[in-house]
Scaffold this motif. Structure first.
Motif, mmCIF file in Angstrom:
data_model
loop_
_atom_site.group_PDB
_atom_site.id
_atom_site.type_symbol
_atom_site.label_atom_id
_atom_site.label_comp_id
_atom_site.label_asym_id
_atom_site.label_seq_id
_atom_site.Cartn_x
_atom_site.Cartn_y
_atom_site.Cartn_z
ATOM 1 N N TYR A 13 0.887 -1.356 0.004
ATOM 2 C CA TYR A 13 -0.072 0.004 0.066
ATOM 3 C C TYR A 13 0.765 1.373 -0.020
ATOM 4 O O TYR A 13 1.883 1.003 0.495
ATOM 5 C CB TYR A 13 -1.007 -0.037 1.451
ATOM 6 N N CYS A 14 0.207 2.400 -0.390
ATOM 7 C CA CYS A 14 0.833 3.740 -0.315
ATOM 8 C C CYS A 14 -0.245 4.521 0.280
ATOM 9 O O CYS A 14 -1.480 4.577 -0.564
ATOM 10 C CB CYS A 14 1.388 4.159 -1.387
ATOM 11 N N LEU A 15 -0.252 5.218 1.602
ATOM 12 C CA LEU A 15 -1.080 6.170 1.785
ATOM 13 C C LEU A 15 -0.354 7.599 2.103
ATOM 14 O O LEU A 15 0.702 7.577 2.493
ATOM 15 C CB LEU A 15 -1.612 5.628 3.160
ATOM 16 N N PHE A 16 -1.218 8.456 1.789
ATOM 17 C CA PHE A 16 -0.585 9.887 1.967
ATOM 18 C C PHE A 16 -1.568 10.972 2.253
ATOM 19 O O PHE A 16 -3.095 10.711 1.953
ATOM 20 C CB PHE A 16 0.292 10.223 0.812
ATOM 21 N N GLY A 17 -1.294 11.843 3.100
ATOM 22 C CA GLY A 17 -2.181 13.055 3.403
ATOM 23 C C GLY A 17 -1.700 14.102 2.707
ATOM 24 O O GLY A 17 -0.603 14.324 2.374
ATOM 25 N N LEU A 96 -9.285 10.173 -0.165
ATOM 26 C CA LEU A 96 -9.959 10.739 1.182
ATOM 27 C C LEU A 96 -10.630 12.020 1.093
ATOM 28 O O LEU A 96 -9.971 12.907 1.018
ATOM 29 C CB LEU A 96 -8.778 10.497 2.426
ATOM 30 N N VAL A 97 -11.801 11.836 1.366
ATOM 31 C CA VAL A 97 -12.478 13.150 1.234
ATOM 32 C C VAL A 97 -13.475 13.116 2.676
ATOM 33 O O VAL A 97 -14.345 12.219 2.821
ATOM 34 C CB VAL A 97 -13.555 13.132 -0.250
ATOM 35 N N MET A 98 -13.685 14.390 3.085
ATOM 36 C CA MET A 98 -14.562 14.526 4.318
ATOM 37 C C MET A 98 -14.937 15.875 4.446
ATOM 38 O O MET A 98 -14.104 16.741 4.096
ATOM 39 C CB MET A 98 -13.852 14.074 5.382
ATOM 40 N N ASP A 99 -16.147 16.195 4.758
ATOM 41 C CA ASP A 99 -16.538 17.585 4.997
ATOM 42 C C ASP A 99 -16.361 18.387 3.452
ATOM 43 O O ASP A 99 -16.107 19.569 3.643
ATOM 44 C CB ASP A 99 -15.941 18.318 5.974
ATOM 45 N N GLY A 100 -16.454 17.525 2.336
ATOM 46 C CA GLY A 100 -16.385 18.301 1.188
ATOM 47 C C GLY A 100 -15.023 18.523 0.758
ATOM 48 O O GLY A 100 -14.740 19.445 -0.288
ATOM 49 N N ARG A 101 -13.811 18.176 1.709
ATOM 50 C CA ARG A 101 -12.576 18.398 1.129
ATOM 51 C C ARG A 101 -11.619 17.256 1.017
ATOM 52 O O ARG A 101 -11.913 16.048 1.613
ATOM 53 C CB ARG A 101 -11.929 19.559 2.383
ATOM 54 N N LEU A 132 -10.627 7.282 7.195
ATOM 55 C CA LEU A 132 -9.266 7.144 7.020
ATOM 56 C C LEU A 132 -8.933 8.888 6.804
ATOM 57 O O LEU A 132 -7.654 9.403 7.422
ATOM 58 C CB LEU A 132 -8.951 6.841 5.690
ATOM 59 N N SER A 133 -9.898 9.864 6.135
ATOM 60 C CA SER A 133 -9.394 11.187 6.207
ATOM 61 C C SER A 133 -9.453 11.589 7.622
ATOM 62 O O SER A 133 -8.554 12.496 8.016
ATOM 63 C CB SER A 133 -10.692 11.899 5.616
ATOM 64 N N LEU A 134 -10.381 11.228 8.506
ATOM 65 C CA LEU A 134 -9.984 11.592 10.120
ATOM 66 C C LEU A 134 -8.764 11.167 10.721
ATOM 67 O O LEU A 134 -8.213 11.995 11.484
ATOM 68 C CB LEU A 134 -11.311 11.033 10.894
ATOM 69 N N ALA A 135 -8.146 9.948 10.502
ATOM 70 C CA ALA A 135 -7.229 9.332 10.845
ATOM 71 C C ALA A 135 -5.829 10.312 10.391
ATOM 72 O O ALA A 135 -5.107 10.552 11.255
ATOM 73 C CB ALA A 135 -6.947 8.139 10.389
ATOM 74 N N ILE A 136 -6.016 10.636 8.995
ATOM 75 C CA ILE A 136 -4.853 11.494 8.490
ATOM 76 C C ILE A 136 -4.877 12.857 9.263
ATOM 77 O O ILE A 136 -3.934 13.386 9.609
ATOM 78 C CB ILE A 136 -4.884 11.614 7.029
ATOM 79 N N ARG A 137 -6.009 13.494 9.479
ATOM 80 C CA ARG A 137 -6.134 14.679 9.988
ATOM 81 C C ARG A 137 -5.654 14.853 11.411
ATOM 82 O O ARG A 137 -4.860 15.611 11.730
ATOM 83 C CB ARG A 137 -7.500 15.034 9.822
ATOM 84 N N ARG A 138 -6.069 13.702 12.199
ATOM 85 C CA ARG A 138 -5.546 13.509 13.664
ATOM 86 C C ARG A 138 -4.041 13.409 13.609
ATOM 87 O O ARG A 138 -3.346 13.939 14.577
ATOM 88 C CB ARG A 138 -6.376 12.364 14.252
ATOM 89 N N TYR A 139 -3.455 12.609 12.873
ATOM 90 C CA TYR A 139 -2.204 12.201 12.808
ATOM 91 C C TYR A 139 -1.402 13.616 12.721
ATOM 92 O O TYR A 139 -0.362 13.935 13.400
ATOM 93 C CB TYR A 139 -1.386 11.484 11.557
#
Length: 313
Positions: A13-17, A96-101, A132-139
């Motif tokens: 995998y590759c995950l990025f924020g 990863l999209v959350m709150d329209g962003r 996952l959006s929330l996890a990236i944001r919290r990180y």
């Protein structure tokens, strides 16, 4: 990613924020990811016509898509020239999209020993977009380690076509520290994608502001900014330096999900004014100010001003 593996099995995998204000890549994680050059991956994503480009997935109702070998395999450069030579026969991409962003993206890979990803698994992955959006944001707003305060600024030089001319020792140190610490993770040669994206904006090859705020694994903030120059073979200079509170605060507010008014309060809070002085500047009562502060502290996961400042510095 361990939780993702239970829902959607994968071999790599590759995950990025991304920086929420400029949408430039700001943090990367990988395991058994792609070893192809960063230049090749950027060319595929920005120049070649291909399946499930991240910018295309953002605009779709379903934020996930699959790409696999087989009788009906599309004419995809990424599949035939990147994935297959790396030993992978199937890919599932999720933005990863959350709150329209847009907050980042995830690519999962399977080799020939597994069945290809299916549309049903894409639907499962689509349900993971917000968590996952929330996890990236919290990180990116959490204190991860003990900051290294004395790290010096470094530079990466690019030529006109966007190739790296030189990387200073200090810039290399930043990139090495940003890379994963475990085996088969994102290396300095992978995370330099962060620098490439800033350089592309500075050169005018993509729109936006050439600036990216990065949360380092060691806890401090890295500010990556680019400028166009005319100096021999050098066309763009990208500077990597310690982040400052004024630069970090706007992105921090977005990661925390602050309202526009709360973001304004956060900006004034960073000036170090007393509660009465802040209330006067914002033309609100101290009681209203305190309500905003409690909401900011709650969303940032801190207990007060000192803890908040420790997250921002």
């Amino acid at each position: 990613m361990g939780a993702v593996a239970l829902a959607v099995g994968f071999d790599g995998y590759c995950l990025f924020g991304v920086d929420p204000l400029t949408q430039l890549r700001s943090v990367m994680f990988s395991r058994h990811g792609l070893e192809v050059s960063t230049d090749r991956l950027i060319h595929n994503e920005t120049v070649e016509h291909d399946v499930n480009r991240y910018e295309d997935l953002i605009g779709r109702p379903v934020k996930a898509g699959t790409l696999s070998c087989g009788p009906k395999a599309p004419s995809s450069p990424r599949l035939h020239e990147i994935l297959r030579p790396e030993g992978y026969s199937s890919e599932l991409r999720l933005v990863l999209v959350m709150d329209g962003r847009y907050w980042g993206a995830l690519s999962l890979f399977r080799d020939d020993t597994r069945r290809p990803f299916t549309d049903e698994l894409a639907d499962v992955a689509n349900a993971l977009s917000e968590p996952l959006s929330l996890a990236i944001r919290r990180y990116q707003v959490s204190r991860i380690g003990s900051p290294i305060r004395s790290r010096a600024a470094g530079v990466v030089l690019f030529d006109g076509p966007g190739r790296i001319v030189d990387v200073s020792d200090d810039a290399h140190a930043w990139l090495t520290s940003l890379a994963d610490s475990w085996a088969d993770g994102a290396q300095a040669s992978d995370v330099i994608r962060v620098v490439h994206e800033v350089a592309a904006v500075a050169a005018g090859r993509r729109p936006g502001r050439p600036l990216c705020r990065v949360r380092m694994p060691t806890g401090e903030w890295l500010l990556v900014s680019g400028s166009k120059v005319a100096a021999g073979d050098v066309d763009v200079v990208v500077v990597l330096r310690p982040g400052d509170i004024d630069s970090v605060a706007p992105a921090f507010a977005a990661w925390c999900g602050l309202t526009p008014r709360e973001a304004e309060v956060l900006t004034v809070l960073t000036t170090g004014l007393s509660a009465k002085q802040m209330a006067r500047r914002l033309s609100i009562s101290v009681l209203t100010l305190n309500d905003h502060l409690r909401s900011i502290y709650r969303k940032a996961g801190v207990r007060g001003r000192d803890e908040l400042f420790s997250q921002l510095c």
